[in-house]
Design a protein around this motif. Structure first.
Motif, PDB file in Angstrom:
ATOM      1  N   ALA A 107      48.431  67.159  58.909  1.00  0.00           N
ATOM      2  CA  ALA A 107      47.711  65.896  58.708  1.00  0.00           C
ATOM      3  C   ALA A 107      48.671  64.772  58.337  1.00  0.00           C
ATOM      4  O   ALA A 107      49.697  64.993  57.703  1.00  0.00           O
ATOM      5  CB  ALA A 107      46.657  66.065  57.620  1.00  0.00           C
ATOM      6  N   VAL A 108      48.306  63.559  58.752  1.00  0.00           N
ATOM      7  CA  VAL A 108      49.098  62.376  58.425  1.00  0.00           C
ATOM      8  C   VAL A 108      48.243  61.415  57.592  1.00  0.00           C
ATOM      9  O   VAL A 108      47.019  61.481  57.611  1.00  0.00           O
ATOM     10  CB  VAL A 108      49.594  61.653  59.696  1.00  0.00           C
ATOM     11  N   ASP A 109      48.924  60.541  56.898  1.00  0.00           N
ATOM     12  CA  ASP A 109      48.241  59.507  56.112  1.00  0.00           C
ATOM     13  C   ASP A 109      47.557  58.549  57.083  1.00  0.00           C
ATOM     14  O   ASP A 109      48.221  57.895  57.892  1.00  0.00           O
ATOM     15  CB  ASP A 109      49.259  58.777  55.245  1.00  0.00           C
ATOM     16  N   ILE A 110      46.245  58.467  57.020  1.00  0.00           N
ATOM     17  CA  ILE A 110      45.461  57.630  57.924  1.00  0.00           C
ATOM     18  C   ILE A 110      45.417  56.177  57.455  1.00  0.00           C
ATOM     19  O   ILE A 110      45.101  55.275  58.223  1.00  0.00           O
ATOM     20  CB  ILE A 110      44.041  58.209  58.129  1.00  0.00           C
ATOM     21  N   GLY A 111      45.748  55.950  56.183  1.00  0.00           N
ATOM     22  CA  GLY A 111      45.758  54.596  55.646  1.00  0.00           C
ATOM     23  C   GLY A 111      44.393  53.926  55.728  1.00  0.00           C
ATOM     24  O   GLY A 111      43.356  54.547  55.494  1.00  0.00           O
ATOM     25  N   ALA A 112      44.398  52.661  56.112  1.00  0.00           N
ATOM     26  CA  ALA A 112      43.163  51.874  56.176  1.00  0.00           C
ATOM     27  C   ALA A 112      42.404  52.073  57.485  1.00  0.00           C
ATOM     28  O   ALA A 112      41.327  51.520  57.655  1.00  0.00           O
ATOM     29  CB  ALA A 112      43.490  50.399  55.993  1.00  0.00           C
ATOM     30  N   MET A 134      47.388  58.406  49.244  1.00  0.00           N
ATOM     31  CA  MET A 134      47.391  58.940  50.584  1.00  0.00           C
ATOM     32  C   MET A 134      45.948  59.249  50.979  1.00  0.00           C
ATOM     33  O   MET A 134      45.179  59.763  50.177  1.00  0.00           O
ATOM     34  CB  MET A 134      48.273  60.193  50.602  1.00  0.00           C
ATOM     35  N   LYS A 135      45.603  58.941  52.218  1.00  0.00           N
ATOM     36  CA  LYS A 135      44.269  59.216  52.761  1.00  0.00           C
ATOM     37  C   LYS A 135      44.402  60.123  53.981  1.00  0.00           C
ATOM     38  O   LYS A 135      45.273  59.908  54.820  1.00  0.00           O
ATOM     39  CB  LYS A 135      43.580  57.918  53.191  1.00  0.00           C
ATOM     40  N   LEU A 136      43.534  61.137  54.051  1.00  0.00           N
ATOM     41  CA  LEU A 136      43.502  62.037  55.198  1.00  0.00           C
ATOM     42  C   LEU A 136      42.136  61.940  55.863  1.00  0.00           C
ATOM     43  O   LEU A 136      41.144  61.621  55.219  1.00  0.00           O
ATOM     44  CB  LEU A 136      43.726  63.487  54.768  1.00  0.00           C
ATOM     45  N   LEU A 137      42.110  62.246  57.144  1.00  0.00           N
ATOM     46  CA  LEU A 137      40.865  62.287  57.893  1.00  0.00           C
ATOM     47  C   LEU A 137      40.576  63.737  58.251  1.00  0.00           C
ATOM     48  O   LEU A 137      41.441  64.432  58.799  1.00  0.00           O
ATOM     49  CB  LEU A 137      40.986  61.438  59.162  1.00  0.00           C
ATOM     50  N   THR A 138      39.400  64.200  57.910  1.00  0.00           N
ATOM     51  CA  THR A 138      38.996  65.571  58.192  1.00  0.00           C
ATOM     52  C   THR A 138      37.611  65.574  58.823  1.00  0.00           C
ATOM     53  O   THR A 138      36.884  64.584  58.749  1.00  0.00           O
ATOM     54  CB  THR A 138      39.016  66.447  56.921  1.00  0.00           C
ATOM     55  N   ASP A 164      40.900  61.505  49.729  1.00  0.00           N
ATOM     56  CA  ASP A 164      42.134  61.260  48.988  1.00  0.00           C
ATOM     57  C   ASP A 164      42.959  62.536  48.988  1.00  0.00           C
ATOM     58  O   ASP A 164      42.416  63.647  48.951  1.00  0.00           O
ATOM     59  CB  ASP A 164      41.839  60.860  47.542  1.00  0.00           C
ATOM     60  N   ALA A 165      44.272  62.364  49.029  1.00  0.00           N
ATOM     61  CA  ALA A 165      45.189  63.507  48.995  1.00  0.00           C
ATOM     62  C   ALA A 165      46.496  63.061  48.359  1.00  0.00           C
ATOM     63  O   ALA A 165      46.722  61.873  48.131  1.00  0.00           O
ATOM     64  CB  ALA A 165      45.436  64.020  50.413  1.00  0.00           C
ATOM     65  N   SER A 166      47.334  64.026  48.075  1.00  0.00           N
ATOM     66  CA  SER A 166      48.680  63.730  47.581  1.00  0.00           C
ATOM     67  C   SER A 166      49.673  64.554  48.378  1.00  0.00           C
ATOM     68  O   SER A 166      49.329  65.592  48.940  1.00  0.00           O
ATOM     69  CB  SER A 166      48.790  64.049  46.087  1.00  0.00           C
ATOM     70  N   MET A 167      50.904  64.076  48.426  1.00  0.00           N
ATOM     71  CA  MET A 167      51.943  64.795  49.152  1.00  0.00           C
ATOM     72  C   MET A 167      52.629  65.760  48.188  1.00  0.00           C
ATOM     73  O   MET A 167      52.960  65.395  47.065  1.00  0.00           O
ATOM     74  CB  MET A 167      52.958  63.822  49.735  1.00  0.00           C
ATOM     75  N   THR A 168      52.802  67.000  48.622  1.00  0.00           N
ATOM     76  CA  THR A 168      53.500  68.024  47.841  1.00  0.00           C
ATOM     77  C   THR A 168      54.639  68.560  48.699  1.00  0.00           C
ATOM     78  O   THR A 168      54.700  68.266  49.902  1.00  0.00           O
ATOM     79  CB  THR A 168      52.554  69.181  47.470  1.00  0.00           C
ATOM     80  N   GLN A 211      54.808  71.348  49.956  1.00  0.00           N
ATOM     81  CA  GLN A 211      54.185  72.156  51.004  1.00  0.00           C
ATOM     82  C   GLN A 211      53.430  71.309  52.024  1.00  0.00           C
ATOM     83  O   GLN A 211      52.884  71.823  52.983  1.00  0.00           O
ATOM     84  CB  GLN A 211      53.215  73.183  50.409  1.00  0.00           C
ATOM     85  N   GLY A 212      53.354  70.001  51.799  1.00  0.00           N
ATOM     86  CA  GLY A 212      52.622  69.107  52.687  1.00  0.00           C
ATOM     87  C   GLY A 212      51.468  68.464  51.961  1.00  0.00           C
ATOM     88  O   GLY A 212      51.332  68.599  50.745  1.00  0.00           O
ATOM     89  N   PRO A 213      50.607  67.759  52.692  1.00  0.00           N
ATOM     90  CA  PRO A 213      49.487  67.079  52.036  1.00  0.00           C
ATOM     91  C   PRO A 213      48.514  68.070  51.415  1.00  0.00           C
ATOM     92  O   PRO A 213      48.241  69.128  51.990  1.00  0.00           O
ATOM     93  CB  PRO A 213      48.804  66.317  53.171  1.00  0.00           C
ATOM     94  N   ARG A 214      48.006  67.715  50.230  1.00  0.00           N
ATOM     95  CA  ARG A 214      47.002  68.541  49.556  1.00  0.00           C
ATOM     96  C   ARG A 214      45.836  67.653  49.139  1.00  0.00           C
ATOM     97  O   ARG A 214      46.019  66.655  48.442  1.00  0.00           O
ATOM     98  CB  ARG A 214      47.572  69.233  48.314  1.00  0.00           C
ATOM     99  N   PRO A 215      44.629  67.986  49.582  1.00  0.00           N
ATOM    100  CA  PRO A 215      43.447  67.214  49.202  1.00  0.00           C
ATOM    101  C   PRO A 215      43.293  67.134  47.690  1.00  0.00           C
ATOM    102  O   PRO A 215      43.585  68.091  46.971  1.00  0.00           O
ATOM    103  CB  PRO A 215      42.301  67.999  49.837  1.00  0.00           C
ATOM    104  N   ALA A 216      42.790  65.995  47.215  1.00  0.00           N
ATOM    105  CA  ALA A 216      42.633  65.771  45.785  1.00  0.00           C
ATOM    106  C   ALA A 216      41.432  66.507  45.210  1.00  0.00           C
ATOM    107  O   ALA A 216      41.477  66.972  44.078  1.00  0.00           O
ATOM    108  CB  ALA A 216      42.506  64.275  45.500  1.00  0.00           C
ATOM    109  N   HIS A 217      40.370  66.625  45.962  1.00  0.00           N
ATOM    110  CA  HIS A 217      39.134  67.233  45.456  1.00  0.00           C
ATOM    111  C   HIS A 217      39.091  68.723  45.816  1.00  0.00           C
ATOM    112  O   HIS A 217      39.480  69.122  46.906  1.00  0.00           O
ATOM    113  CB  HIS A 217      37.923  66.507  46.050  1.00  0.00           C
ATOM    114  N   ILE A 218      38.601  69.547  44.919  1.00  0.00           N
ATOM    115  CA  ILE A 218      38.555  70.994  45.121  1.00  0.00           C
ATOM    116  C   ILE A 218      37.765  71.372  46.374  1.00  0.00           C
ATOM    117  O   ILE A 218      38.127  72.295  47.099  1.00  0.00           O
ATOM    118  CB  ILE A 218      38.017  71.728  43.865  1.00  0.00           C
ATOM    119  N   LYS A 219      36.687  70.663  46.657  1.00  0.00           N
ATOM    120  CA  LYS A 219      35.895  70.957  47.861  1.00  0.00           C
ATOM    121  C   LYS A 219      36.774  70.881  49.111  1.00  0.00           C
ATOM    122  O   LYS A 219      36.731  71.764  49.969  1.00  0.00           O
ATOM    123  CB  LYS A 219      34.735  69.977  47.986  1.00  0.00           C
ATOM    124  N   ASP A 220      37.583  69.843  49.198  1.00  0.00           N
ATOM    125  CA  ASP A 220      38.425  69.670  50.378  1.00  0.00           C
ATOM    126  C   ASP A 220      39.634  70.594  50.355  1.00  0.00           C
ATOM    127  O   ASP A 220      40.150  70.962  51.407  1.00  0.00           O
ATOM    128  CB  ASP A 220      38.826  68.207  50.510  1.00  0.00           C
TER     129      ASP A 220
END
Length: 98
Positions: A29-34, A1-5, A56-60, A62-71
């Motif tokens: 947020a929604v999956d922005i894809g390509a 899953m990809k998010l735009l921030t 990068d993110a994953s769906m939980t 509770q909703g999308p959760r960014p993969a990296h701690i910074k995000d």
């Protein structure tokens, strides 16, 4: 899953792309894809957002959760005091499950 921030241009708030507009809440947020870079360029050019980028993110549950701690910090707020998060009443706000 990809998010735009990015950051809201007038306020500097962290915002997330919902598919048609920007929200302060990562749950919207929604999956922005390509299409992430295309949307990022158009939104920055329209001066609605500053410094947009795809993450990068994953769906939980509770909703999308960014993969990296910074995000994740950008999404949920400070890590030292859960009562200072964007949603202090959310019992999972301080949960940093990787």
């Amino acid at each position: 899953m990809k998010l735009l921030t990015g950051n809201d241009l007038p306020t500097g708030d962290v915002v997330w792309w919902t598919g048609s507009l920007w929200s302060r809440h990562v749950e919207d947020a929604v999956d922005i894809g390509a299409d992430g870079e295309i949307v990022a360029s158009a939104e920055e050019g329209a001066r609605r957002v500053n410094g947009p980028y795809v993450i990068d993110a994953s769906m939980t549950p509770q909703g999308p959760r960014p993969a990296h701690i910074k995000d994740r910090v950008r999404a949920l707020g400070p890590t030292v005091r859960p009562d200072l998060t964007l949603k202090p009443a959310d019992p999972t706000a301080g949960s940093w499950v990787i």
